[in-house]
Design a protein around this motif. Structure first.
Motif, mmCIF file in Angstrom:
data_model
loop_
_atom_site.group_PDB
_atom_site.id
_atom_site.type_symbol
_atom_site.label_atom_id
_atom_site.label_comp_id
_atom_site.label_asym_id
_atom_site.label_seq_id
_atom_site.Cartn_x
_atom_site.Cartn_y
_atom_site.Cartn_z
ATOM 1 N N GLY A 18 0.810 -1.226 0.000
ATOM 2 C CA GLY A 18 0.000 0.000 0.000
ATOM 3 C C GLY A 18 0.839 1.269 0.000
ATOM 4 O O GLY A 18 0.376 2.335 -0.419
ATOM 5 N N THR A 19 2.066 1.180 0.473
ATOM 6 C CA THR A 19 2.899 2.386 0.577
ATOM 7 C C THR A 19 3.776 2.608 -0.659
ATOM 8 O O THR A 19 4.006 3.741 -1.063
ATOM 9 N N VAL A 20 4.305 1.517 -1.252
ATOM 10 C CA VAL A 20 5.313 1.670 -2.315
ATOM 11 C C VAL A 20 4.934 0.962 -3.621
ATOM 12 O O VAL A 20 4.990 1.556 -4.695
ATOM 13 N N VAL A 21 4.563 -0.321 -3.523
ATOM 14 C CA VAL A 21 4.365 -1.101 -4.755
ATOM 15 C C VAL A 21 3.114 -0.632 -5.500
ATOM 16 O O VAL A 21 3.160 -0.367 -6.702
ATOM 17 N N CYS A 22 2.000 -0.509 -4.790
ATOM 18 C CA CYS A 22 0.727 -0.097 -5.409
ATOM 19 C C CYS A 22 0.077 1.001 -4.584
ATOM 20 O O CYS A 22 -0.977 0.791 -3.969
ATOM 21 N N PRO A 23 0.674 2.202 -4.542
ATOM 22 C CA PRO A 23 0.099 3.263 -3.691
ATOM 23 C C PRO A 23 -1.292 3.699 -4.139
ATOM 24 O O PRO A 23 -2.006 4.328 -3.368
ATOM 25 N N ASP A 24 -1.687 3.343 -5.389
ATOM 26 C CA ASP A 24 -3.021 3.721 -5.874
ATOM 27 C C ASP A 24 -4.028 2.579 -5.755
ATOM 28 O O ASP A 24 -5.090 2.620 -6.392
ATOM 29 N N ALA A 25 -3.694 1.543 -4.978
ATOM 30 C CA ALA A 25 -4.601 0.391 -4.839
ATOM 31 C C ALA A 25 -5.998 0.855 -4.417
ATOM 32 O O ALA A 25 -6.129 1.788 -3.612
#
Ligand code: C5P
Length: 213
Positions: free
Chosen positions: A121-128
């Motif tokens: 949620g913070t780096v890989v897919c912050p727009d999840a």
């Protein structure tokens, strides 16, 4: 039919229940699932199997860049010791850059993906579309891990497992690169006193609402 993948990002410490929850949610929604912990574990195991150091960032980054996500085998990678070794290579920025690139590519799979780890949620897919942070007290998590281990190893020691987990939390939460922490817009679910079914229902309510929007 969506033209953009719907992403459920699940983060949390070891043995918080996030892996089981992620698998159950992926099955329920017909989404792909990636356990990113396995990617860090695979890098550590490849180095160990070749008798190489876990502390050489260039070497570990080369292994990470060559990793094939399709070849990740949970039954081979799930050992407690490999988790500890994974947390050593996971502090290295070059390893993270290589693995995050592969994880983001996976996240494009349609119709959607459940991705679990420490920095989703913070780096890989912050727009999840949905971000969950699953946690539980160290004692409850150690007991879960201890019960799993005791089935295979009658000599497993609860206090050793608890100390290892606390040590790993410390390394994961205090490293410079992408430390474990909830995204500011993550929903917190504490599984200390909650069964996996109740956690699933709480997550499902949030996801169903996001899918309606
Ligand atoms: O989740 P799992 O216990 O398999 O992860 C093993 C280790 O890999 C973690 O302790 C952490 O150091 C690292 N990891 C990470 N970022 C992720 C997933 C795992 O740093 N997204």
């Amino acid at each position: 039919m969506r033209d953009k993948a719907f992403i459920i990002a699940i983060d949390g410490p070891a043995a918080s229940g996030k892996g089981t929850l992620a698998r159950n949610l992926a099955k329920h929604y017909g989404f792909h699932h990636l356990d990113t912990g396995l990617t860090y574990r695979a890098v550590a195991k490849a180095l160990i199997d070749q008798g190489l150091s876990l502390n050489d960032e260039e070497l570990a980054a080369q292994v990470a860049a060559a990793l094939d996500l399709k070849g990740l085998d949970r039954s081979v990678l799930s050992a407690h010791d490999i988790g500890t070794a994974a947390s050593i290579v996971a502090v290295m920025p070059k390893v993270r850059t290589a693995l995050v690139q592969a994880q983001r590519k996976f996240a494009l799979n349609l119709p959607g993906n459940v991705i679990d780890g420490r920095d989703i949620g913070t780096v890989v897919c912050p727009d999840a579309e949905v971000k969950l942070y699953i946690t539980a007290s160290p004692e409850v998590r150690a007991e879960r891990r201890f019960n799993e281990m005791r089935a295979k190893n009658p000599d497993a020691d609860y206090n050793v497992v608890l100390a290892d987990l606390k040590h790993r939390d410390e390394r994961d939460m205090n490293r410079e690169a992408s430390p474990l922490k909830p995204a500011s817009d993550a929903h917190l679910i504490d599984t200390s006193k909650m069964g996996i079914e109740a956690a699933f229902l709480e997550a499902k309510t949030l996801i169903d609402a996001a899918l309606r929007n």
